[in-house]
Each structure stands twice: as C-alpha cells, then as structure tokens.
Design a protein around this motif. Structure first.
Motif, PDB file in Angstrom:
ATOM      1  N   GLU A  17      -7.336  -0.372  -6.783  1.00 23.46           N
ATOM      2  CA  GLU A  17      -7.870  -1.022  -7.843  1.00 23.46           C
ATOM      3  C   GLU A  17      -8.955  -1.971  -7.524  1.00 23.46           C
ATOM      4  N   ARG A  18      -9.522  -1.942  -6.284  1.00 23.58           N
ATOM      5  CA  ARG A  18     -10.577  -2.566  -5.756  1.00 23.58           C
ATOM      6  C   ARG A  18     -10.647  -4.179  -6.302  1.00 23.58           C
ATOM      7  N   ASP A  19      -9.235  -4.797  -6.104  1.00 22.79           N
ATOM      8  CA  ASP A  19      -9.027  -6.128  -6.408  1.00 22.79           C
ATOM      9  C   ASP A  19      -8.846  -6.747  -4.936  1.00 22.79           C
ATOM     10  N   GLY A  20     -10.291  -7.412  -4.678  1.00 25.34           N
ATOM     11  CA  GLY A  20     -10.364  -7.942  -3.242  1.00 25.34           C
ATOM     12  C   GLY A  20      -9.615  -9.028  -2.989  1.00 25.34           C
ATOM     13  N   THR A  21      -9.183  -9.992  -4.123  1.00 27.72           N
ATOM     14  CA  THR A  21      -8.522 -11.092  -3.884  1.00 27.72           C
ATOM     15  C   THR A  21      -6.850 -10.895  -3.636  1.00 27.72           C
ATOM     16  N   MET A  22      -6.536 -10.106  -4.288  1.00 28.03           N
ATOM     17  CA  MET A  22      -5.101  -9.454  -4.122  1.00 28.03           C
ATOM     18  C   MET A  22      -4.917  -8.921  -2.874  1.00 28.03           C
ATOM     19  N   LEU A  23      -5.819  -8.154  -2.418  1.00 25.54           N
ATOM     20  CA  LEU A  23      -5.897  -7.580  -1.062  1.00 25.54           C
ATOM     21  C   LEU A  23      -5.634  -8.722  -0.032  1.00 25.54           C
ATOM     22  N   ALA A  24      -6.798  -9.779  -0.063  1.00 20.42           N
ATOM     23  CA  ALA A  24      -7.048 -10.615   1.000  1.00 20.42           C
ATOM     24  C   ALA A  24      -5.558 -11.484   0.948  1.00 20.42           C
ATOM     25  N   ASP A  25      -4.957 -11.703  -0.145  1.00 18.43           N
ATOM     26  CA  ASP A  25      -3.666 -12.349  -0.363  1.00 18.43           C
ATOM     27  C   ASP A  25      -2.384 -11.628   0.403  1.00 18.43           C
ATOM     28  N   ILE A  26      -2.407 -10.432   0.210  1.00 15.46           N
ATOM     29  CA  ILE A  26      -1.466  -9.649   0.964  1.00 15.46           C
ATOM     30  C   ILE A  26      -1.655  -9.431   2.276  1.00 15.46           C
ATOM     31  N   LEU A  27      -2.778  -9.349   2.915  1.00 15.69           N
ATOM     32  CA  LEU A  27      -2.936  -9.501   4.273  1.00 15.69           C
ATOM     33  C   LEU A  27      -2.841 -10.743   4.600  1.00 15.69           C
ATOM     34  N   THR A  28      -3.278 -11.986   4.089  1.00 14.78           N
ATOM     35  CA  THR A  28      -2.904 -13.216   4.674  1.00 14.78           C
ATOM     36  C   THR A  28      -1.558 -13.575   4.594  1.00 14.78           C
ATOM     37  N   TYR A  29      -1.005 -13.509   3.518  1.00 18.58           N
ATOM     38  CA  TYR A  29       0.421 -14.153   3.289  1.00 18.58           C
ATOM     39  C   TYR A  29       1.703 -13.104   3.479  1.00 18.58           C
ATOM     40  N   GLU A  30       1.399 -11.768   3.589  1.00 16.82           N
ATOM     41  CA  GLU A  30       2.571 -10.862   3.663  1.00 16.82           C
ATOM     42  C   GLU A  30       2.383 -10.048   5.189  1.00 16.82           C
ATOM     43  N   MET A  31       1.094  -9.474   5.248  1.00 20.93           N
ATOM     44  CA  MET A  31       1.163  -8.498   6.506  1.00 20.93           C
ATOM     45  C   MET A  31       0.856  -9.264   7.622  1.00 20.93           C
ATOM     46  N   ILE A  32      -0.030 -10.355   7.953  1.00 15.51           N
ATOM     47  CA  ILE A  32      -0.092 -10.891   9.063  1.00 15.51           C
ATOM     48  C   ILE A  32       0.954 -11.629   9.632  1.00 15.51           C
ATOM     49  N   PRO A  33       1.587 -12.348   8.787  1.00 17.16           N
ATOM     50  CA  PRO A  33       3.006 -13.082   9.361  1.00 17.16           C
ATOM     51  C   PRO A  33       3.917 -12.008  10.021  1.00 17.16           C
ATOM     52  N   VAL A  34       4.165 -10.880   9.424  1.00 16.40           N
ATOM     53  CA  VAL A  34       4.906 -10.157  10.191  1.00 16.40           C
ATOM     54  C   VAL A  34       4.320  -9.681  11.454  1.00 16.40           C
ATOM     55  N   LEU A  35       3.223  -9.318  11.555  1.00 16.52           N
ATOM     56  CA  LEU A  35       2.524  -8.833  12.811  1.00 16.52           C
ATOM     57  C   LEU A  35       2.696 -10.052  14.156  1.00 16.52           C
TER      58      LEU A  35
END
Length: 90
Positions: free
Chosen positions: A68-86
């Motif tokens: 969807e080219r939704d940069g804010t949503m992608l940044a939020d997912i990376l920051t708050y969902e993906m990175i903490p798991v890693l």
C-alpha cells in the motif's frame, strides 16, 4: 542464528523505519527487499508458536504496508512489532 546477524537486521530495520518516518517511502520499501531474506531466516529459527506470532503480527502486516506504500504504518510495524521480537533473541 548468530547474534551479529540479528543485530545487523535490527540496525537495518531501524534505518528503514527512519527513512519511512522522514517520508522516503520509495527507498524504504526498496530497502526492505534487502532485509526480507534475513527476516525469513530469523523466522525459521523461532519455535512454532513464536514464528506464527511473528509472521501474523509483524511480517504479514509489514508486507501489506509495503504493497500500500504506507510508510508510516510500515515504520510503526518495524518499530513496535518486529524489532522488539528480534531484540528478545539477542
């Protein structure tokens, strides 16, 4: 999975997230293509329950945001969902 590979992936995701928050969506999405193989490799090392959670709550939504080219949503997912798991894997 080597800790250095996980740390490198986290750094890349942070860089991509920063690009997205700055509005550089095209380059951020392009940069994701370089990190997706690492994410797939890391996901493969997780136990089944954690792997399913990672895929459903972080990876799939990230791919949808990319489509969807939704940069804010992608940044939020990376920051708050993906990175903490890693970070838990370090």
């Amino acid at each position: 999975m080597e800790r250095s590979k996980i740390a490198e992936t986290i750094d890349m995701l942070n860089d991509i997230s920063n690009q997205m928050y700055k509005g550089d969506v095209l380059n951020g999405v392009a940069s994701m293509a370089t990190v997706i193989p690492s994410l797939a490799e890391i996901a493969g090392c997780l136990d089944d329950c954690k792997q399913e959670c990672f895929v459903n709550e972080a990876l799939k939504p990230a791919l949808e945001a990319m489509e969807e080219r939704d940069g804010t949503m992608l940044a939020d997912i990376l920051t708050y969902e993906m990175i903490p798991v890693l970070e838990e894997l370090l």
